[in-house]
Design a protein around this motif. Structure first.
Motif, short mmCIF file in Angstrom:
data_model
loop_
_atom_site.label_atom_id
_atom_site.label_comp_id
_atom_site.label_asym_id
_atom_site.label_seq_id
_atom_site.Cartn_x
_atom_site.Cartn_y
_atom_site.Cartn_z
N VAL A 1 52.99 7.53 74.71
CA VAL A 1 53.48 6.19 74.41
C VAL A 1 54.92 6.03 74.87
CG1 VAL A 1 54.16 4.67 72.51
CG2 VAL A 1 51.90 5.74 72.49
N ALA A 2 55.75 7.05 74.61
CA ALA A 2 57.15 6.99 75.03
C ALA A 2 57.27 6.86 76.54
CB ALA A 2 57.90 8.22 74.54
N GLU A 3 56.42 7.57 77.28
CA GLU A 3 56.46 7.49 78.74
C GLU A 3 55.99 6.13 79.23
OE1 GLU A 3 55.72 12.04 80.28
OE2 GLU A 3 54.02 10.98 79.38
N ILE A 4 54.97 5.57 78.59
CA ILE A 4 54.51 4.23 78.98
C ILE A 4 55.66 3.23 78.85
CG2 ILE A 4 52.92 2.33 78.46
CD1 ILE A 4 51.03 4.44 77.22
N GLN A 5 56.34 3.29 77.71
CA GLN A 5 57.40 2.32 77.45
C GLN A 5 58.60 2.53 78.36
OE1 GLN A 5 58.16 2.53 73.23
NE2 GLN A 5 56.18 1.65 72.69
N SER A 6 58.96 3.79 78.63
CA SER A 6 60.14 4.06 79.46
C SER A 6 59.86 3.83 80.94
CB SER A 6 60.64 5.48 79.24
OG SER A 6 59.67 6.44 79.64
N LEU A 7 58.64 4.15 81.39
CA LEU A 7 58.31 4.04 82.81
C LEU A 7 57.86 2.64 83.21
CD1 LEU A 7 56.35 7.38 83.38
CD2 LEU A 7 58.65 6.84 84.18
N TYR A 8 57.08 2.00 82.32
CA TYR A 8 56.46 0.74 82.70
C TYR A 8 56.92 -0.46 81.88
CZ TYR A 8 53.41 4.27 84.74
OH TYR A 8 52.92 5.35 85.42
N GLY A 9 57.59 -0.21 80.76
CA GLY A 9 58.09 -1.31 79.95
C GLY A 9 57.16 -1.71 78.82
N MET A 10 57.70 -2.54 77.91
CA MET A 10 56.95 -2.93 76.72
C MET A 10 55.76 -3.82 77.05
SD MET A 10 56.49 -2.52 73.57
CE MET A 10 57.97 -1.60 73.12
N ASN A 11 55.90 -4.67 78.06
CA ASN A 11 54.77 -5.54 78.42
C ASN A 11 53.55 -4.72 78.85
OD1 ASN A 11 56.17 -7.88 77.84
ND2 ASN A 11 56.84 -8.21 79.95
#
Length: 311
Positions: A175-185
């Motif tokens: 989850v942390a990687e999704i948010q940091s790499l691709y953003g909250m959207n």
């Protein structure tokens, strides 16, 4: 009157033809359409709003950068909402506008009844047997969703699913990687797709959901439609204490206002969490006592695989 001592920035002709901002173009189209619907000339709109004709002309042409104060004055002159001016979907047709007018003065209890009735009419869950066999625990991190969810799933004989883990499987990273790499959207899109897939796979189960799921209306609507929802409430102090006890010190790291931030998040989400059918407070009593309250609450509406034992 709007202070117009600073000149508006007007682009050259080629810029007008090919480089105008799409939002400003659409905004201008909405202003012209609303003015036409009200039967007002540009001069009359300028007089009613206190905005110069030149400013309105630029606004309707999609050039310049209209301030929020200008837009508010234009809405007053056109007798519309700011949402209608900027093109909110609920203002996009006469039917939407008529529905908005019917609902805008109603209280929360009435709006909930309308939402449920619409869900029934559209076939988006209703009160189906599968819905009562899917238990979704909602609430902020540290409310006890994972701990109590596992206990409840074992008691009911249902599978236990942590939606955060399903999101990670779907995305192939944390989850942390999704948010940091691709953003909250992007994370919210993965969250929605993971929930859809989980609902297709499991006709019964106890789901522990991410705390922020309620902030995306379409995803939260899906959860409310297809699951029996329980809000696990806790005091801000308990939320913080439990997260730290899990070994996560990030909430307090370099943030002396962490507790106030947490309280603000809870306050901002409370109205959404409260849409759950059942509320169970996980603060103020031991874990076993909290679980018994949750167990009784859920077993009153669910057909468990495992019969209730004599307590």
């Amino acid at each position: 009157m709007i202070d117009e001592t600073e000149p508006l920035v007007v682009r050259d002709r080629s810029d007008l033809d090919t480089g105008r901002n799409p939002f400003l173009i659409t905004l201008g189209e909405h202003v012209r359409a609303l003015r036409a619907r009200r039967g007002l000339t540009r001069k009359a709109t300028a007089l009613a709003s206190g905005v110069s004709e030149r400013h309105l002309a630029n606004l309707e042409s999609g050039v310049g950068n209209a301030s929020i104060l200008v837009l508010l004055q234009v809405t007053q002159a056109l007798q519309c909402t700011l949402a209608e001016l900027i093109g909110d979907v609920t203002t996009s047709s006469p039917e939407w506008l008529l529905i908005r007018e019917l609902l805008e003065t109603k209280d929360e209890a009435t709006l909930r009844k309308v939402r449920l009735a619409i869900g029934e009419m559209l076939g988006t869950g209703g009160q189906s047997p599968q819905r009562s066999s899917r238990i979704a625990l909602i609430g902020l991190r540290g409310a006890g969703k994972s701990t109590l969810g596992r206990l409840l799933a074992n008691d009911l004989g249902f599978p236990f699913i942590e939606l955060s883990r399903e999101i990670e499987k779907f995305a192939g990273c944390s989850v942390a990687e999704i948010q940091s790499l691709y953003g909250m959207n992007a994370y919210r899109r993965y969250e929605r797709r993971a929930l859809e897939e989980t609902l297709q796979i499991y006709s019964e189960g106890v789901f522990a959901t991410p705390g922020g799921l309620v902030s995306e209306p379409s995803t939260f609507n899906l959860l409310l439609s297809y699951c029996t929802t329980v809000w696990l409430q806790a005091s801000p102090e308990d939320h913080m204490k439990r997260v730290i006890a899990q070994g996560d010190l990030r909430p307090m790291s370099a943030n002396p206002e962490a507790m106030q931030d947490l309280k603000d998040i809870l306050a901002g989400r409370q109205a959404f969490y409260s849409k759950a059918e059942f509320h169970v407070n996980t603060s103020g009593q031991p874990l076993d006592q909290t679980f018994q309250i949750l167990r009784r609450t859920v077993r009153a509406v669910v057909n468990p695989r495992v019969p209730a034992s004599v307590e």
